[in-house]
Design an enzyme around this catalytic site. Structure first.
Site, PDB file in Angstrom:
ATOM      1  N   ASN A 104       0.862  -1.172   0.000  1.00  0.00           N
ATOM      2  CA  ASN A 104       0.000   0.000   0.000  1.00  0.00           C
ATOM      3  C   ASN A 104       0.913   1.241   0.000  1.00  0.00           C
ATOM      4  OD1 ASN A 104      -1.783   2.120   0.656  1.00  0.00           O
ATOM      5  ND2 ASN A 104      -3.146   0.690   1.713  1.00  0.00           N
ATOM      6  N   ASN A 157     -13.047  -4.530   1.634  1.00  0.00           N
ATOM      7  CA  ASN A 157     -14.138  -3.558   1.648  1.00  0.00           C
ATOM      8  C   ASN A 157     -14.935  -3.739   0.359  1.00  0.00           C
ATOM      9  OD1 ASN A 157     -12.952  -2.326   4.003  1.00  0.00           O
ATOM     10  ND2 ASN A 157     -11.510  -1.297   2.648  1.00  0.00           N
ATOM     11  N   SER A 165     -11.504   2.452  -1.184  1.00  0.00           N
ATOM     12  CA  SER A 165     -10.916   3.651  -1.786  1.00  0.00           C
ATOM     13  C   SER A 165     -10.568   3.452  -3.254  1.00  0.00           C
ATOM     14  CB  SER A 165      -9.660   4.075  -1.022  1.00  0.00           C
ATOM     15  OG  SER A 165      -8.723   3.019  -1.001  1.00  0.00           O
ATOM     16  N   GLN A 166     -10.621   2.198  -3.738  1.00  0.00           N
ATOM     17  CA  GLN A 166     -10.302   1.919  -5.139  1.00  0.00           C
ATOM     18  C   GLN A 166     -11.313   0.940  -5.718  1.00  0.00           C
ATOM     19  OE1 GLN A 166      -8.147   3.448  -6.988  1.00  0.00           O
ATOM     20  NE2 GLN A 166      -7.137   4.590  -5.363  1.00  0.00           N
ATOM     21  N   HIS A 170      -9.152  -5.588  -4.398  1.00  0.00           N
ATOM     22  CA  HIS A 170      -7.944  -5.727  -3.593  1.00  0.00           C
ATOM     23  C   HIS A 170      -8.301  -6.111  -2.159  1.00  0.00           C
ATOM     24  CE1 HIS A 170      -9.287  -1.586  -2.922  1.00  0.00           C
ATOM     25  NE2 HIS A 170      -8.558  -1.552  -1.815  1.00  0.00           N
ATOM     26  N   GLN A 172      -6.648  -6.456   1.699  1.00  0.00           N
ATOM     27  CA  GLN A 172      -5.544  -5.801   2.413  1.00  0.00           C
ATOM     28  C   GLN A 172      -5.090  -6.635   3.613  1.00  0.00           C
ATOM     29  OE1 GLN A 172      -5.776  -1.470   2.613  1.00  0.00           O
ATOM     30  NE2 GLN A 172      -7.875  -1.562   1.854  1.00  0.00           N
TER      31      GLN A 172
END
Length: 335
Positions: A104, A157, A165-166, A170, A172
């Site tokens: 990140n 998420n 946020s993207q 992905h 994390q």
């Protein structure tokens, strides 16, 4: 564990992760000011103050530079399309080399990294069986190699109001606060069996088809304990557990007339947790993602930090999640 081809990691994985992180940090490809971090641990009462879990409030000013909520479901401004070589940990991962591991660029703590799909896939989609297996294998390998006292978790998420946020899929991976200071509410609930019992007053902690729910937390949460014997863990078991959580989540979102599918998913080697979401921000000020619903609230300025302390973590989660649903009976017709 079966069907592991392509998902193995070398015994040097943790050392390589640490070395590459330090190199990327020193060359300023990673933007993290660890010296500026302020952490404060607070107590979370669970069942009328009989048991307490913890939350951690973090003031991290380097988050001000992070792009916020670009989860528009498209591939615009996609940092994962061609990740910087200095941020790449593993270029090929998975049975078809369809995944890669990257750091990140704006980490929350040291060694914070991501599992991403090479080809664009939407962050609004559920995790695939192969992605669940990859996630579990990474956590399991790190657990075997990490220093004593370091704890890791993975999170995803999913959906427009999850705090993603993207838009590119992905997962994390991050370290948790020290175990002697921080105990999450899922851990406290599992340790003390603080879950709703069935109609016969029984509680089966290990049933992968029936998510556990705590009755006292002010928001819906669904938890499945993973088998103690890690050799028993297969792609099929991970998928069955994830599917059970997702069915419960979809049912609760529908029951609350929420017209989007958003949830946070958290995995450790011990359990899976899913939290249905109603909105991504508290009062349009504080973004909450999987870290937040797990009790790790990230604030990028002093004003937000003070607000969280004043309002209280559980009140904030009650507002951005979905009301507790432990009084609802789920069956094979749910969702």
């Amino acid at each position: 564990m079966s069907s592991n081809n392509g998902y193995e990691l070398s015994d040097n994985f943790y050392n390589d992760l640490t070395t590459k992180y330090n190199e990327a940090l020193n060359s300023e490809h990673i933007l993290f000011n660890g010296d500026s971090v302020i952490n404060e641990i607070v107590e979370l009462p669970i069942d009328n103050n009989k048991h307490f879990a913890n939350a951690q409030l973090t003031l991290l000013t380097s988050l001000m530079h992070r792009p916020e909520n670009n989860n528009k479901g498209n591939n615009e401004n996609n940092p994962f399309e061609k990740p910087e070589p200095e941020l790449t940990i593993l270029d090929n991962f998975g049975s078809n080399k369809e995944l890669k591991l990257v750091f990140n660029k704006f980490p929350v703590n040291a060694k914070h990294f991501l599992l991403i799909t090479k080809k664009f896939s939407s962050q609004n989609l559920p995790l695939l069986p192969t992605e669940l297996l990859a996630t579990y294998n990474i956590l399991n390998k790190i657990n075997k190699l990490k220093p004593e006292g370091e704890e890791w978790f993975a999170f995803y998420n999913c959906g427009p109001e999850s705090g993603a946020s993207q838009a590119h899929k992905h997962i994390q991976f991050m370290t948790l606060p020290p175990k002697n200071k921080f105990k999450s509410y899922p851990e406290v609930c599992l340790e003390n069996k603080l879950f709703k019992k069935d109609n016969n007053n029984n509680l089966n902690i290990l049933d992968a088809t029936k998510p556990l729910q705590n009755q006292d937390l002010p928001f819906s949460q669904f938890l499945i304990k993973l088998p103690e014997n890690k050799e028993e863990l297969t792609e099929e078991i991970l998928t069955k557990s994830f599917t059970s959580l997702l069915q419960s989540t979809l049912t609760i979102l529908r029951n609350n007339s929420i017209n989007h599918i958003s949830y946070n998913f958290i995995m450790t080697t011990e359990f899976m947790l899913m939290i249905p979401r109603s909105k991504s921000k508290y009062q349009d000020k504080l973004g909450i993602n999987s870290c937040g619903v797990y009790g790790l609230l990230l604030c990028k300025n002093q004003e937000l930090f003070d607000m969280v302390k004043e309002v209280g973590v559980l009140n904030i989660l009650k507002e951005v999640c979905v009301p507790n649903s432990s009084d609802i009976t789920f069956d094979e017709y749910s969702y």
